[in-house]
Design a protein around this motif. Structure first.
Motif, mmCIF file in Angstrom:
data_model
loop_
_atom_site.group_PDB
_atom_site.id
_atom_site.type_symbol
_atom_site.label_atom_id
_atom_site.label_comp_id
_atom_site.label_asym_id
_atom_site.label_seq_id
_atom_site.Cartn_x
_atom_site.Cartn_y
_atom_site.Cartn_z
ATOM 1 N N VAL A 273 -4.287 -57.941 -27.408
ATOM 2 C CA VAL A 273 -3.415 -57.250 -28.344
ATOM 3 C C VAL A 273 -4.055 -55.888 -28.609
ATOM 4 O O VAL A 273 -5.280 -55.782 -28.723
ATOM 5 N N ASN B 86 -2.089 -57.265 -20.246
ATOM 6 C CA ASN B 86 -1.568 -57.511 -21.604
ATOM 7 C C ASN B 86 -1.918 -58.881 -22.151
ATOM 8 O O ASN B 86 -1.109 -59.542 -22.787
ATOM 9 N N ARG C 102 -3.404 -62.867 -26.486
ATOM 10 C CA ARG C 102 -2.130 -63.552 -26.258
ATOM 11 C C ARG C 102 -2.442 -64.807 -25.456
ATOM 12 O O ARG C 102 -2.736 -64.744 -24.269
ATOM 13 N N SER C 103 -2.395 -65.927 -26.125
ATOM 14 C CA SER C 103 -2.773 -67.190 -25.512
ATOM 15 C C SER C 103 -1.729 -67.623 -24.499
ATOM 16 O O SER C 103 -0.559 -67.782 -24.819
ATOM 17 N N SER C 104 -2.164 -67.788 -23.280
ATOM 18 C CA SER C 104 -1.256 -68.216 -22.232
ATOM 19 C C SER C 104 -2.048 -68.406 -20.955
ATOM 20 O O SER C 104 -3.243 -68.133 -20.897
#
Length: 183
Positions: A177, A174, A114-116
């Protein structure tokens, strides 16, 4: 001619592409223990630290390009780890000294990660009594995430691996994935 980290990651790409089924590979990149001349006095894009970050970036970029071209990008994820953080202020020698909080990078295919950015940009004026940036996220949350969502460990195994006490509460971050067991 690639050397250092890009060469190490290139070898790992060839091993994976060739069918080696290892679950974990480890590479290393030294040179970050700089206390002087981290940046050029007149050009902040030059100096020891920008050069090291460029080598890191180039190595990761080349590895992920190889992973995409060779068809294994959905089966890999990477994580940077450092044994120390840096202090937020210059030490008088155009360098910084060891600190408590640091940055970790996670990289992989968009189907795996989850790119962030997790956490907020640090407040460089909010330091502890030692002059260190105050950490925002317990690194064990990322490790719990890797164990539970990438390697499919259950909570009991995760707690044992991380040597958590009965009253320690560590929730996965998280970033990863949930991964299929056959990957």
């Amino acid at each position: 001619d690639l050397t250092g980290l890009p060469a190490q990651l290139g070898l790992i790409a060839r091993l994976i592409s060739g069918g080696l089924k290892s679950k974990v590979f480890m590479v290393s990149m030294g040179g970050f223990d700089t206390h002087v001349q981290q940046q050029d006095a007149t050009d902040v894009t030059k100096g020891l630290h920008p050069g090291l970050l460029s080598q890191l970036s180039n190595g990761i970029s080349k590895f992920m390009s190889d992973a995409l071209q060779q068809g294994f990008s959905k089966r890999v994820a990477g994580l940077t780890v450092s044994e120390f953080g840096r202090r937020p202020y210059e030490n008088g020698s155009r360098g910084t000294d060891h600190g408590a909080a640091g940055v970790q990078f996670v990289f992989g295919d968009g189907n795996n990660i989850r790119s962030s950015r997790y956490g907020n940009a640090p407040n460089l004026k909010d330091v502890d009594k030692n002059g260190d940036v105050v950490y925002q996220t317990d690194y064990r949350r990322l490790y719990a995430d890797i164990l539970m969502n990438w390697f499919n460990a259950d909570e009991e195994d995760m707690r044992a691996i991380l040597k958590l006490n009965a009253n320690d509460t560590i929730a996965p971050l998280n970033v990863f994935v949930k991964h299929a067991t056959d990957v």
